[in-house]
Design an enzyme around this catalytic site. Structure first.
Site, mmCIF file in Angstrom:
data_model
loop_
_atom_site.group_PDB
_atom_site.id
_atom_site.type_symbol
_atom_site.label_atom_id
_atom_site.label_comp_id
_atom_site.label_asym_id
_atom_site.label_seq_id
_atom_site.Cartn_x
_atom_site.Cartn_y
_atom_site.Cartn_z
ATOM 1 N N ARG A 151 0.869 -1.178 0.000
ATOM 2 C CA ARG A 151 0.000 0.000 0.000
ATOM 3 C C ARG A 151 0.907 1.229 0.000
ATOM 4 N NH1 ARG A 151 -2.084 -3.458 4.163
ATOM 5 N NH2 ARG A 151 -4.178 -4.245 3.701
ATOM 6 N N TYR A 155 -9.296 -10.938 -6.948
ATOM 7 C CA TYR A 155 -8.300 -11.130 -7.997
ATOM 8 C C TYR A 155 -8.506 -12.433 -8.752
ATOM 9 C CZ TYR A 155 -6.184 -7.142 -5.791
ATOM 10 O OH TYR A 155 -5.983 -5.894 -5.279
#
Length: 296
Positions: free
Chosen positions: A146, A277
């Site tokens: 992140r 995903y």
């Protein structure tokens, strides 16, 4: 009611070790709700009814609040009422009768390997700033961090001989992430040739990546770097730091990586977050089938 709110927020800080930003978000959501309840003439938490909670969410919707924000409000209220009920402050939990807001899950935009390589090739590594930017982009793609994790990496979080780095994710949770040989090479080059020229003694506070003032990057500073090189590479997609994280996860799963391993690397507490995903992977599989199967 505010006394119970303060007690709950203190519990979140002490027991769950949540960040100040997260606690402030809870505080903002719950304060808005308590203000709404007070204006409805309720001054006791035990008197709150499910239909009043439903009215609050209708008000949010009418004000134009999006699905994601509404879901965040619901999560804040759910945790608060669960705490109140568990501790005997209320006799029943009114939010249990409320359906959580539905979120239409949009697949994140990802870059293919060619597009990633094109961006990674843009920085001028003979230049101090270019070399730093190259290292930043390489770490983003190699580790899927992140943005908040990347800007807070310190020199003592690097274990390059063991091919891992340490980051501190949401709730200050520590995890180790593998880092590939290409990223290691460029981080080492940056440490030798670029960072010493950017560092400003005590101002740099041991952070790995430094801006031109020799201090830790802001989120916007990193966003500008990513956006600049994406444009320079001629990428027409909307590219931001999180795009590298999405691409990292997608390329791992397309390559056959175990979902649990990807969950661990991304720092997701719930595997359902990582499973988005697999949907991208299914789309990829369909494209491969269509392109290469004789009857595709």
């Amino acid at each position: 009611m505010n006394i119970f709110l303060k007690e709950y927020l203190a519990t979140l800080k002490i027991e769950k070790n949540l960040s100040e930003n997260t606690i402030n978000s809870y505080k903002s959501d719950l304060t808005s709700f308590l203000n709404f309840i007070s204006q409805s003439g309720v001054d006791d938490l035990s008197d709150i009814k499910a239909d009043q909670i439903a009215s609050f969410f209708k008000l949010l919707k009418d004000a134009g609040l999006n699905e994601t924000s509404a879901a965040r409000y619901f999560s804040s209220l759910k945790g608060f009422f669960k705490y109140l009920f568990r501790n005997g402050y209320i006799k029943s939990n009114p939010i249990e009768r409320i359906q959580p807001p539905k979120i239409s899950r949009k697949l994140p935009e990802v870059l293919n390997v060619r597009e990633i390589n094109s961006i990674l090739d843009q920085p001028d590594v003979k230049d101090t700033i270019g070399l730093r930017d190259k290292a930043i982009l390489e770490v983003f793609y190699a580790c899927g961090t992140r943005i908040s994790e990347l800007i807070n990496i310190k020199l003592n979080d690097l274990f390059l001989s063991e091919e891992v780095i340490r980051v501190f994710g949401k709730g200050s949770k520590e995890r180790l992430i593998p880092i590939g040989s290409s990223a290691i090479k460029w981080v080492e080059e940056y440490l030798q040739k670029s960072r010493p020229l950017l560092a400003k003694n005590y101002k740099s506070e041991n952070y790995l990546f430094l801006n031109q003032r020799g201090t830790k990057f802001s989120r916007m500073g990193i966003w500008k770097i990513v956006n600049h090189y994406a444009r320079q590479a001629g990428i027409e997609k909307s590219v931001h730091p999180h795009t590298f994280r999405h691409s990292f996860a997608t390329h791992l799963i397309e390559g056959g990586a175990d979902l649990r391993a990807v969950q661990e690397m991304l720092g997701h507490s719930d595997i359902s977050t990582t499973q988005i995903y697999t949907h991208i992977d299914r789309d990829y599989i369909k494209l491969v089938h269509k392109k290469y199967h004789p009857r595709g």
